[in-house]
Write a protein that holds these residues in place. Sequence first.
Motif, PDB file in Angstrom:
ATOM      1  N   PHE A 165     -10.722   3.979   0.451  1.00  0.00           N
ATOM      2  CA  PHE A 165     -11.723   5.038   0.657  1.00  0.00           C
ATOM      3  C   PHE A 165     -12.529   5.293  -0.602  1.00  0.00           C
ATOM      4  CE2 PHE A 165      -8.287   6.587   3.661  1.00  0.00           C
ATOM      5  CZ  PHE A 165      -8.810   5.856   4.706  1.00  0.00           C
TER       6      PHE A 165
ATOM      7  N   MET B 226      -2.272   4.524   6.311  1.00  0.00           N
ATOM      8  CA  MET B 226      -2.090   5.739   5.530  1.00  0.00           C
ATOM      9  C   MET B 226      -1.709   6.888   6.453  1.00  0.00           C
ATOM     10  SD  MET B 226      -4.501   7.254   2.640  1.00  0.00           S
ATOM     11  CE  MET B 226      -4.671   8.981   2.251  1.00  0.00           C
TER      12      MET B 226
ATOM     13  N   VAL C 209      -2.996  -2.174   5.163  1.00  0.00           N
ATOM     14  CA  VAL C 209      -2.410  -0.932   4.662  1.00  0.00           C
ATOM     15  C   VAL C 209      -2.669   0.134   5.708  1.00  0.00           C
ATOM     16  CG1 VAL C 209      -2.720   0.846   2.915  1.00  0.00           C
ATOM     17  CG2 VAL C 209      -2.936  -1.536   2.272  1.00  0.00           C
TER      18      VAL C 209
ATOM     19  N   ARG D 213      -6.128   6.903  -2.565  1.00  0.00           N
ATOM     20  CA  ARG D 213      -7.339   6.645  -1.783  1.00  0.00           C
ATOM     21  C   ARG D 213      -7.978   5.309  -2.180  1.00  0.00           C
ATOM     22  NH1 ARG D 213      -9.703  10.404   1.112  1.00  0.00           N
ATOM     23  NH2 ARG D 213     -11.792   9.810   0.486  1.00  0.00           N
TER      24      ARG D 213
ATOM     25  N   PRO E 239     -11.761  -0.533   4.114  1.00  0.00           N
ATOM     26  CA  PRO E 239     -10.494   0.062   4.587  1.00  0.00           C
ATOM     27  C   PRO E 239     -10.034  -0.520   5.916  1.00  0.00           C
ATOM     28  CG  PRO E 239     -12.150   1.781   4.148  1.00  0.00           C
ATOM     29  CD  PRO E 239     -12.764   0.473   3.774  1.00  0.00           C
ATOM     30  N   TYR E 240     -10.997  -0.811   6.811  1.00  0.00           N
ATOM     31  CA  TYR E 240     -10.584  -1.241   8.146  1.00  0.00           C
ATOM     32  C   TYR E 240     -10.093  -2.689   8.175  1.00  0.00           C
ATOM     33  CZ  TYR E 240     -15.577  -2.475   8.061  1.00  0.00           C
ATOM     34  OH  TYR E 240     -16.818  -2.933   7.701  1.00  0.00           O
TER      35      TYR E 240
END
Lengths: 386, 297
Positions: free
Chosen positions: A70, A97, A95, A65, A90-91
């Motif tokens: 995250f 997931m 990467v 994570r 994250p955006y």
Amino acid sequence: MNARTQVETPSVPVAADPNAYVRIANVTKRFGDFAAVEDVSLDIRRGEIFCLLGGSGSGKTTLLRMLAGFESPTSGTIYIDGEDMSAVPPYERPVNMMFQSYALFPHMSVEKNVAFGLEQEGVARGDIKRQVGEILDIVKMGSFGARKPHQLSGGQRQRVALARALVKRPKLLLLDEPLAALDKKLREHTQFELISIQQRLGVTFIVVTHDQEEAMTLGTRLGVMNHGRIAQVGSPSDIYESPANRFVADFIGSVNMFEGQVADGCDDCLRIASTELGCTVRAEPARPGTTGATVWAAIRPEKINITRRPPAGQPAAATAPENLVRGTVREIAYMGDMSIYLVQIDSGKMLRVTLPNVTRGRERPLTRDESVWLSWHGTSPVVLTE
Amino acid sequence: MPRIPQLSGRRVVAGIPILWLLVLFLIPFLIVFRISFSEVRLAIPPYTPLFTWHHGSPSLQLHWSSYAFLFTDSLYVSSYVYSLKVAAVSTLCCLLIGYPMAYAIARAAPASRSVLLMLIVLPFWTSFLLRVYAWIGLLKNNGVINNVLLWLGVIHHPLVLLQTDFAVYIGIVYSYLPFMILPLYANLEKHDGALLEAAADLGARPMRAFLRITLPQSLAGILAGSLLVFIPAVGEYVIPTLLGRPDQLMIGRVLSDEFFENRDWPVASAVAILVLLLLVIPIMWFQRLERRELEAK
């Protein structure tokens, strides 16, 4: 004023591994007082399937994570392709997931789910349609585009989740227990498909799993985690044949472990006296050991021979037998391809021995309560100091 | 041997609410429906019977005059339109205020959720009438709000707040907000956090993730909350009577005036039937959407 002001360059540690694509440097993550991940450093190479293996609460999911963004590390840094990810949300990470629950959007069709990532990038409508079609074909879901997630089976959902994560052609794909929700047969089949897709697209995979078989099949390298730390990193055979410590030896596969003291060495061996075992363990090749130091000998069940008579060259009445103990068969478990024998040795300890059932239909060679000899080759025991 | 119908537990459990609805809803509705086709007369009861005996044979006398009357007098049409407008605006306001609140409660730590929900429900512990009266004290010319604003020097003459549309909106939004928040919360609380993470992972910024993932999935909650506010707001009687304009009535007030002031039961019944027809349409629409939503799960 000093004209030559020192220009601060971002201090990317020199990669120990020049092929390192992901570099986890001294990463710690604390939740309150609890350290979920503690001082983990790892290099993950471009194009490999790296499996993070560990029990629940070992910190493997937290580490994943953090890679996805995250969670942010309490200390330490994560670099992807040389770039510090600390401030990257994250955006914006390169990467994708695949979630354990798949996290498919229930109100969107399969096509819409897969297209979601491309839409965020502002890809042209026609290109989206083409790329979605391509990736759905790769995961063999081409004819299911109009369905909603609830109309799919578990295996189909898994494929859609994979397609959704792959459609943006990430350099790095994170997979959280990708096969946990599938039944055994489907899981085995999907493992090999995952590998072939990974090789076709040249993506780096980081897979989190608690299933050692899955890790062994999928992974080019494994990282075994325990209590937030990396216990060992290596190829599947490294980890299985040369575990670095008792935790890894015990966690991967099954093992017979005996505590003993270093007795003496010889040119090509180390002798360990084990009262727990009732014989001396002769381990080859030689390795340094202080006489009297406590060590553990670990022997895999399939590396132990089980015979009715003592093997040739080993007199039954020898005063100090090496790599040889006598015992009584207590339990036999027939598994089809092999049988597991639980043998109680004279010291009272139970040993686990497995034998392949090579010949069809013949009566099993051994019966319960039969007296047997257990022996092993000098290269079989692994000597562990921690 | 004839089969004796068994009085199983399931039949009883299903039967009680059916009986309840039959006796307390369907039968009264039929009575009102019947009265709406009568004509007013000075008698007890104050309307003409539907069946009369004419030369020994029964004859049915249906009067459409009450319905026709509703469309001839602009008072009724304007009250209907006004009621729908007030209800629609109030529902929208409740949604805009209630959604963020429900969202915040659903995302709060589990331990504090029940406390926050308690605070939402807490006003119900005081009488509804009392709370609306309290708004008079706040909104009137020399009420709390005007006095504070005058004292602060923000205004120099008291604002006319009471007996305005604004006061009605305040009253309805204030009173019905919990009915919006509770179903929204029940919906939002069930959302899977992994979906938002998946959206972020695929490149969606938080606002886009909300619009594409959370909002569409909370549609059922939005509809349930909106209906729970909209339907009673259309027929609201107390709030517009106490806080609203004297020159523009809402349909609930018209209804009660027809019954108690004019004693024109047939017209009052016709008003009631038309209100019901107006409300049945959004309810049926909602049920269709809900069924579709259930199928998708």
